[in-house]
Design a protein around this motif. Structure first.
Motif, PDB file in Angstrom:
ATOM      1  N   ALA A  31       0.818  -1.220   0.000  1.00 49.55           N
ATOM      2  CA  ALA A  31       0.000   0.000   0.000  1.00 49.55           C
ATOM      3  C   ALA A  31       0.848   1.265   0.000  1.00 49.55           C
ATOM      4  CB  ALA A  31      -0.938  -0.002   1.208  1.00 49.55           C
ATOM      5  N   ALA A  32       2.037   1.210   0.594  1.00 48.61           N
ATOM      6  CA  ALA A  32       2.881   2.408   0.635  1.00 48.61           C
ATOM      7  C   ALA A  32       3.280   2.875  -0.759  1.00 48.61           C
ATOM      8  CB  ALA A  32       4.122   2.142   1.480  1.00 48.61           C
ATOM      9  N   SER A  33       3.291   1.962  -1.735  1.00 46.42           N
ATOM     10  CA  SER A  33       3.669   2.340  -3.103  1.00 46.42           C
ATOM     11  C   SER A  33       2.644   3.275  -3.734  1.00 46.42           C
ATOM     12  CB  SER A  33       3.832   1.090  -3.974  1.00 46.42           C
ATOM     13  OG  SER A  33       2.583   0.429  -4.157  1.00 46.42           O
ATOM     14  N   LEU A  34       1.424   3.319  -3.188  1.00 45.98           N
ATOM     15  CA  LEU A  34       0.402   4.206  -3.735  1.00 45.98           C
ATOM     16  C   LEU A  34       0.767   5.673  -3.573  1.00 45.98           C
ATOM     17  CD1 LEU A  34      -2.805   2.348  -2.479  1.00 45.98           C
ATOM     18  CD2 LEU A  34      -2.104   2.627  -4.863  1.00 45.98           C
ATOM     19  N   THR A  35       1.671   5.975  -2.648  1.00 44.62           N
ATOM     20  CA  THR A  35       2.046   7.375  -2.425  1.00 44.62           C
ATOM     21  C   THR A  35       2.801   7.954  -3.619  1.00 44.62           C
ATOM     22  OG1 THR A  35       4.099   6.714  -1.298  1.00 44.62           O
ATOM     23  CG2 THR A  35       2.139   7.041   0.075  1.00 44.62           C
ATOM     24  N   ALA A  36       3.201   7.109  -4.555  1.00 43.21           N
ATOM     25  CA  ALA A  36       3.851   7.605  -5.771  1.00 43.21           C
ATOM     26  C   ALA A  36       2.838   8.186  -6.749  1.00 43.21           C
ATOM     27  CB  ALA A  36       4.643   6.481  -6.433  1.00 43.21           C
ATOM     28  N   ARG A  37       1.560   7.984  -6.512  1.00 41.25           N
ATOM     29  CA  ARG A  37       0.522   8.489  -7.403  1.00 41.25           C
ATOM     30  C   ARG A  37       0.115   9.898  -6.964  1.00 41.25           C
ATOM     31  NH1 ARG A  37      -3.095   3.022  -8.670  1.00 41.25           N
ATOM     32  NH2 ARG A  37      -1.256   1.743  -9.202  1.00 41.25           N
ATOM     33  N   PRO A  38      -0.196  10.761  -7.909  1.00 36.87           N
ATOM     34  CA  PRO A  38      -0.476  12.166  -7.577  1.00 36.87           C
ATOM     35  C   PRO A  38      -1.542  12.340  -6.504  1.00 36.87           C
ATOM     36  CG  PRO A  38      -0.196  11.935  -9.942  1.00 36.87           C
ATOM     37  CD  PRO A  38      -0.175  10.536  -9.381  1.00 36.87           C
ATOM     38  N   ARG A  39      -2.600  11.543  -6.541  1.00 39.98           N
ATOM     39  CA  ARG A  39      -3.689  11.732  -5.578  1.00 39.98           C
ATOM     40  C   ARG A  39      -3.214  11.496  -4.150  1.00 39.98           C
ATOM     41  NH1 ARG A  39      -8.946  12.403  -5.040  1.00 39.98           N
ATOM     42  NH2 ARG A  39     -10.034  11.436  -3.305  1.00 39.98           N
ATOM     43  N   PHE A  40      -2.257  10.618  -3.957  1.00 42.37           N
ATOM     44  CA  PHE A  40      -1.822  10.248  -2.617  1.00 42.37           C
ATOM     45  C   PHE A  40      -0.423  10.765  -2.288  1.00 42.37           C
ATOM     46  CE2 PHE A  40      -4.309   6.484  -4.313  1.00 42.37           C
ATOM     47  CZ  PHE A  40      -5.526   6.890  -3.771  1.00 42.37           C
ATOM     48  N   ALA A  41       0.048  11.721  -3.072  1.00 38.33           N
ATOM     49  CA  ALA A  41       1.436  12.179  -2.940  1.00 38.33           C
ATOM     50  C   ALA A  41       1.737  12.826  -1.601  1.00 38.33           C
ATOM     51  CB  ALA A  41       1.765  13.147  -4.076  1.00 38.33           C
ATOM     52  N   ASP A  42       0.726  13.363  -0.930  1.00 38.61           N
ATOM     53  CA  ASP A  42       0.957  14.007   0.358  1.00 38.61           C
ATOM     54  C   ASP A  42       1.125  12.992   1.490  1.00 38.61           C
ATOM     55  OD1 ASP A  42       0.780  16.468  -0.819  1.00 38.61           O
ATOM     56  OD2 ASP A  42      -1.322  16.794  -0.287  1.00 38.61           O
ATOM     57  N   HIS A  43       0.901  11.714   1.191  1.00 40.66           N
ATOM     58  CA  HIS A  43       0.917  10.695   2.231  1.00 40.66           C
ATOM     59  C   HIS A  43       2.220   9.897   2.221  1.00 40.66           C
ATOM     60  CE1 HIS A  43      -3.144  11.333   3.607  1.00 40.66           C
ATOM     61  NE2 HIS A  43      -3.586  11.321   2.356  1.00 40.66           N
ATOM     62  N   SER A  44       2.386   9.111   3.275  1.00 41.95           N
ATOM     63  CA  SER A  44       3.545   8.240   3.431  1.00 41.95           C
ATOM     64  C   SER A  44       3.144   7.092   4.340  1.00 41.95           C
ATOM     65  CB  SER A  44       4.711   9.010   4.068  1.00 41.95           C
ATOM     66  OG  SER A  44       4.354   9.413   5.387  1.00 41.95           O
ATOM     67  N   ARG A  45       4.032   6.154   4.521  1.00 34.32           N
ATOM     68  CA  ARG A  45       3.766   5.068   5.473  1.00 34.32           C
ATOM     69  C   ARG A  45       3.465   5.662   6.857  1.00 34.32           C
ATOM     70  NH1 ARG A  45       5.499  -0.470   6.869  1.00 34.32           N
ATOM     71  NH2 ARG A  45       4.584  -0.765   8.932  1.00 34.32           N
ATOM     72  N   GLU A  46       4.130   6.747   7.196  1.00 32.56           N
ATOM     73  CA  GLU A  46       3.928   7.358   8.509  1.00 32.56           C
ATOM     74  C   GLU A  46       2.510   7.919   8.663  1.00 32.56           C
ATOM     75  OE1 GLU A  46       6.662   7.783   6.629  1.00 32.56           O
ATOM     76  OE2 GLU A  46       7.900   6.504   7.930  1.00 32.56           O
ATOM     77  N   THR A  47       1.984   8.564   7.620  1.00 31.95           N
ATOM     78  CA  THR A  47       0.624   9.103   7.749  1.00 31.95           C
ATOM     79  C   THR A  47      -0.402   7.973   7.774  1.00 31.95           C
ATOM     80  OG1 THR A  47       0.353   9.405   5.344  1.00 31.95           O
ATOM     81  CG2 THR A  47       1.236  11.257   6.608  1.00 31.95           C
ATOM     82  N   PHE A  48      -0.151   6.912   7.002  1.00 26.94           N
ATOM     83  CA  PHE A  48      -1.053   5.762   7.052  1.00 26.94           C
ATOM     84  C   PHE A  48      -1.060   5.172   8.462  1.00 26.94           C
ATOM     85  CE2 PHE A  48      -0.196   4.702   2.288  1.00 26.94           C
ATOM     86  CZ  PHE A  48      -0.926   5.812   1.905  1.00 26.94           C
ATOM     87  N   ASP A  49       0.110   5.024   9.044  1.00 27.57           N
ATOM     88  CA  ASP A  49       0.203   4.466  10.389  1.00 27.57           C
ATOM     89  C   ASP A  49      -0.493   5.354  11.416  1.00 27.57           C
ATOM     90  OD1 ASP A  49       1.544   2.185   9.661  1.00 27.57           O
ATOM     91  OD2 ASP A  49       3.550   2.952  10.149  1.00 27.57           O
TER      92      ASP A  49
END
Length: 633
Positions: A31-49
């Motif tokens: 799921a962390a790989s989704l942060t490479a997409r523009p819609r989720f670019a503001d996120h990271s594993r840390e924000t998901f956690d």
């Protein structure tokens, strides 16, 4: 361990769930790989956690301790309003304040733009802690349907206020006389005067009729409730259009609002006719609603079709006339996946409770080791082979279903943010998997709850322990959002044959990728071969069922077909998960039967072989049930 009316090990339960979620989200689904997409670019594993941490904490503090409270203090109607215990108000407010109602929505709507798979994982804590309190799924689904099919004004006024927590939402389909047969609904909607199309909130209609089994249909948890209601509008001749073609969808607020989303102070003509008292989910209000009975008459439209104040609930058309089912199915499909997750989490809650009980309860002596010597010390339940069997079954059902639900959520993200080809494939694959994602957990995680009671023995059948409540709560999910038989008919009658079988072919290709990958690991090669044969059997059974082209013959055994199909899908999930387990820790082997590998081994050895019996009646189009004469019963 002391008997009590709430999960006996709340902290341990959420910790176990968190460990499973972390593995499935990050090691398996990446799921962390989704942060490479523009819609989720503001996120990271840390924000998901951080989101998972917040939801875990709220579930532990506001939901789990009160699961028994909401079961025993059922909603009651005092003649004016529905009364719910204070803990329900507190939990709902904490949930709304967390932002999770609109977690996956755009920033412009106050959302976090989280991936849907992360939102689903985070919401699982609430379903595990208390499904009766945590049933906010209809509000989000309601708002999402308005986002897709509503006007910009409807999106701003209704959807936005559901996402921010001010208002709640429902889905009003069933009627007392029609049940699941939507073509037979009798609720009518007529234009509210000559100028009905000019209302800025949408074409304005008057609705009259009754709706049954409406979850959260009336309460005081929010300042307003937004009902999405199916009703039939008159055809050109002024008469109702028969069948489903005349069904349209309407926004019917409990309290009327203006174009700024402010309450006008006027109650809509929506009346609570009664509360349904259920076996489970007792903490959620379930209602019979009357629309337009005249208890709360409202002003007529400016067109003057009615004089002064008249009966009829005000409703605003969503989408085009006659396309109500198309609009509503957007919400229903989302709700079906959510029901699958609810069933899954109830199954896991029972598993965690019975695992704790089996580890601490002393009973009996091992076979062949002085078992008849009463002077020898007793052993813990978990040391008995049959108890291990029941625990393994629960683990394989619950964690396998969780993998399926999260996989489907990941498909939603791919369908929204992937490239054109990948997005189209994801949407088609999700179409095929949706009946399984709803029905398989609702059947087999219910069985997990039954096994949890069995492990507790006689105590499990009492209210001193929580497992009987988990079973009661879960029993509804085989009915919720389309019964088991409806899901089976949808799968065999539509999903696997639509577009010339394109969805089934895509599923077969996707499973084949996992099989090929697993064959590269010697420990998984046998399971890969077993799954390949089972998949081939399902494809052959699909052809055999439709060999005569007679829908009656094909669908007579749709439920056994769905059970076999679901087991094949779950075997695929477990094989793919097992591959990820071994990729993370090459020192493990299937013979070790450790953790997830043990559950996978159980599923391939004990569960997948069952598909043969289910498919046998499908392949022969066995007519035992269909031909049974009524008087023979």
């Amino acid at each position: 361990m002391s008997p009590q009316g709430m999960p006996p090990i709340i902290s341990s339960m959420t910790t176990s769930l968190r460990s499973t979620l972390d593995f499935l989200l990050y090691d398996w689904l990446r799921a962390a790989s989704l942060t490479a997409r523009p819609r989720f670019a503001d996120h990271s594993r840390e924000t998901f956690d951080a989101v998972l941490d917040t939801c875990e904490r709220i579930a532990r503090e506001k939901y789990a301790p009160f699961n028994r409270t909401v079961d025993t203090q059922e909603p009651r109607f005092d003649g004016e309003k529905v009364i719910l215990p204070q803990c329900t108000h507190d939990a709902r407010q904490a949930y709304a304040d967390s932002g999770m109602l609109g977690a996956a929505q755009d920033y412009e709507l106050g959302g976090m733009q989280l991936p849907y798979v992360v939102e689903s994982a985070a919401n699982s804590f609430f379903a595990c802690a208390s499904i009766s309190i945590g049933s906010n799924l209809l509000t989000t689904g309601n708002a999402n349907a308005i986002l897709v099919h509503g006007t910009p004004m409807q999106q701003r006024v209704f959807a936005a206020n559901e996402f921010n927590g001010r208002w709640a939402g429902t889905m009003c389909l069933s009627e007392p006389q029609a049940g699941s047969s939507l073509s037979d609904i009798a609720t009518r909607a007529e234009p509210d005067g000559a100028g009905f199309e000019a209302d800025p909130l949408g074409p304005r209609y008057r609705l009259r009729g009754n709706k049954m089994w409406i979850s959260a249909g009336d309460h005081e948890l929010t300042e307003n409730i937004v009902h999405l209601v199916l009703a039939k509008i008159p055809g050109p001749d002024g008469k109702p259009v028969p069948g489903v073609k005349g069904i349209s969808l309407f926004i019917v607020p409990k309290k009327l609002v203006d174009t700024e989303g402010k309450l006008t102070g006027e109650r809509n003509d929506v009346a609570l006719a009664g509360l349904n008292h259920k076996l489970g989910w007792r903490g959620t209000t379930n209602t019979l609603l009357n629309f337009g009975e005249g208890r709360y008459p409202v002003r007529a439209g400016q067109g003057g079709g009615l004089d002064g104040r008249g009966a009829g609930a005000i409703g605003y058309l969503v989408g085009k006339p006659g396309e109500g089912l198309k609009c509503m199915f957007h919400m229903m499909n989302e709700a079906r996946i959510s029901i699958g997750m609810a069933a899954t989490m109830l199954g896991l809650a029972g598993y965690y409770a019975s695992l704790d009980y089996a580890r601490t309860r002393l009973q009996g002596r091992p076979i062949g080791s002085g078992g008849k010597d009463a002077s020898s010390p007793q052993v813990r339940l978990i040391e008995h082979a049959d108890v291990k069997r029941m625990l393994l079954a629960q683990k394989s059902y619950g964690e396998g279903a969780l993998a399926l639900n999260l996989y489907c959520a990941r498909l939603v993200d791919e369908g929204r943010t992937g490239d054109a080809g990948a997005a189209a494939d994801a949407r088609l694959l999700l179409e095929v998997l949706t009946p399984i994602a709803k029905s398989w957990p609702s059947e087999f995680c219910l069985e997990a709850n039954s096994l949890a009671i069995q492990i507790h023995g006689g105590y499990g059948y009492t209210r001193d322990f929580p497992v009987e409540q988990y079973w009661r709560d879960n029993r509804l999910n085989m009915i919720h959002e389309g019964t088991h038989g409806i899901q089976a008919a949808d799968l065999l009658g539509r999903k696997v044959v639509m577009q010339g079988g394109a969805g089934l072919q895509l599923l077969a290709r996707t499973v084949a990728v996992t099989i090929a990958k697993a064959r590269q690991r010697p420990g998984l090669a046998a399971w890969a071969g077993q799954l390949e044969q089972a998949l081939r059997d399902v494809i052959d059974a699909t052809r055999a069922a439709w060999a005569t082209g007679n829908a009656g013959e094909a669908l007579a055994n749709a439920v056994p077909y769905m059970q076999a199909f679901g087991h094949v899908v779950l075997a695929w999930m477990w094989l793919d998960v097992a591959d990820s387990v071994l990729a993370k820790d090459a020192s493990l082997s299937i013979a070790a039967s450790v953790g997830r590998m043990g559950a996978a081994r159980y599923f391939f050895h004990y569960e997948l072989p069952k598909t043969g019996a289910w498919l046998a009646v499908v392949c022969t189009r066995d007519a035992t049930c269909a031909d049974m004469a009524e008087d023979a019963f």
